[in-house]
Design an enzyme around this catalytic site. Structure first.
Site: not given
Lengths: 318, 318
Positions: A7, A9-10, A12, A189, A193, A264
């Site tokens: 993964g 992404g940012a 990873g 968390k 969220n 997000s």
């Protein structure tokens, strides 16, 4: 230690980049555009942890069969809705000594991983730093609230092993600690969220504005009360023991410093992407159903977000 | 019969105009811009009931003391959130023979009127035709689903009186009937509006698209089940006896012909106006509280709409 980051992404890329820089053997698996960019130009990391250039970072669009037997640790850094597919993808390169760390958001990831590979190879993490992809090959660390925490659940890998991994990451420049209560940290968390993300996305406002009306406060309170009812019946060792205390913490300590932030999830909906609602409010509802606890507020928020998801995916595709 | 129409919006103007045309003595009270336009140019009605010009229609921005003793019927055609203020405003011109008809939407209006003037002068109505103000002095009849229904509740005015008023309106060109079950008709309209309006406004989609996802269907079902639980405990004579049957009717008979419609609530939010949520889902919650019936879905929808209301009123004012 040979590490596979599944993964890219940012998140990873940030972890992969720092581990590589610290001298570890790292391989990434990511999407084709990220693969192309990093293969051609290397990886650039910017933001609050400084500017770093990491050349020669091995990255692939698929797991390669010849890695079998070589991987010590797999960091799973895919979205929670991709966890099952990701585990199926990495199965071929998992061997007896491979550990899998869920470097993800929300509830249910660890259980999905453990179902395939056993809890004795599964490491839960609570990741709370922010990062984003500026463009393929360029990622940025935006904010860090607390160090990443690694831990173990019952029947998990032995404590020393997990402590060593946490220490290795920490030494590599990714603030990381070992925690005795990873479950409590993950649920904390999720509480944050679940209370903020769907409302910020549905009402199109930053977190701070959710404190402006008694109605949004009331919804957040109900979300938290339902979550605590489920957590307590499930014997989750919550870090803040009561919902009333958590609500005070959320309203007067946690929201103010992030008052300007948007979820997000809001951006996901705007772009016609899936959200992680099923691992947040949706997971509370699902665990609640198993324990016979009604969670109507979390259920309605989940359904509203999923309706928006489908409608905006349609709209973007039209 | 001398009639005061209190609330010269689209609906009030249409009824006032037709009653005046039929030869009745009609006075309107409305906002200054409507008063100015009609005083100067008369009233124009267009739409599905034909084009009509009504000159010399008396309209004022306030109730005048000298009307005291002269008014036989007051049609209250203000928004539900203005009912109490409206009753206070008309009190000075109410005398022993004056009847007040709630020509409004939602639950609770009749009770608010009766609290001040007694149920024996209060006439409930279920109004289901659509109209809008094109510009001050120009109103349009857009759609009619069914005739307006007038009725009586326990201790209300005698049946003959109400039948006569309904007949008078009907003869004047406003399709109107007398009904034995006005409470059931009002609750049926509230069921329709509560299921569709907040979702259409929150998701920014027309009614038909609410059938597209299982999530929106599930929310509508929950709204209806909660409403029926409250109605049944309150002994409301529901026209469709069970929530399951009503949901079938809503999904497969009522939504399809209005599939392209958006809730006016959506427009209210866009313009930074108040909505009638408190007389719809909010009223279900409130009556539910009195009867010890939990209505979390209606509660959350009410709170989301009220949060959006406050936030968009702020945004428009900024």
């Amino acid at each position: 230690m040979k590490i596979l980051i599944f993964g890219a992404g940012a998140l990873g890329c940030v972890v992969g980049g720092f581990m590589k820089k610290a001298g570890h053997e790292v391989i990434l698996v990511g999407r084709q555009e990220m693969v192309d960019a990093i293969q051609q130009e290397g990886l650039y990391i910017s933001g609050i942890w400084g500017n770093h250039y990491i050349p020669n970072l091995p990255i692939f669009s698929k797991v390669q069969d010849e890695w079998k037997g070589q991987i010590d640790l797999i960091l799973l850094s895919v979205k929670s809705y991709d966890t099952e597919q990701a585990v199926l993808d990495i199965l071929p390169v998992i061997s007896d000594h491979t550990l899998i760390c869920s470097y993800q958001n929300g509830l249910g990831n660890v259980e999905k991983i453990a179902r395939f590979v056993g809890m004795e190879r599964t490491i839960p993490a609570r990741v709370i730093f922010g990062s984003r992809v500026l463009k393929p090959g360029f990622v940025q660390v935006t904010v860090i609230a607390e160090p990443t925490a690694l831990g173990r659940l019952e029947q998990g890998p032995d404590e020393t092993t997990v402590r060593n991994i946490a220490e290795t990451m920490n030494t590599a420049g990714i603030p990381t600690v070992y925690t005795e209560n990873i479950e409590g940290l993950i649920w904390a968390k999720v509480a944050y969220n679940s209370a903020l993300n769907p409302l910020s996305a549905l009402l199109d406002v930053p977190y701070g504005r959710l404190m402006e009306t008694e109605e949004t406060q009331m919804i957040m309170k109900n979300v938290i009360h339902e979550l605590y009812a489920v957590a307590q019946k499930k014997n989750v060792p919550m870090i803040i023991p009561t919902p009333e205390e958590y609500i005070q913490l959320l309203f007067y300590k946690l929201i103010p410093p992030t008052a300007e932030h948007y979820a997000s999830m809001r951006e996901d909906l705007k772009q016609g992407k899936k959200t992680e609602i099923d691992a947040l409010n949706g997971a509370i509802v699902k665990i609640g159903e198993e324990l016979n606890i009604d969670c109507p507020f979390n259920s309605l928020l989940t359904n509203l977000i999923k309706a928006r998801e489908k409608m905006s995916i349609n709209a973007v595709q039209e």
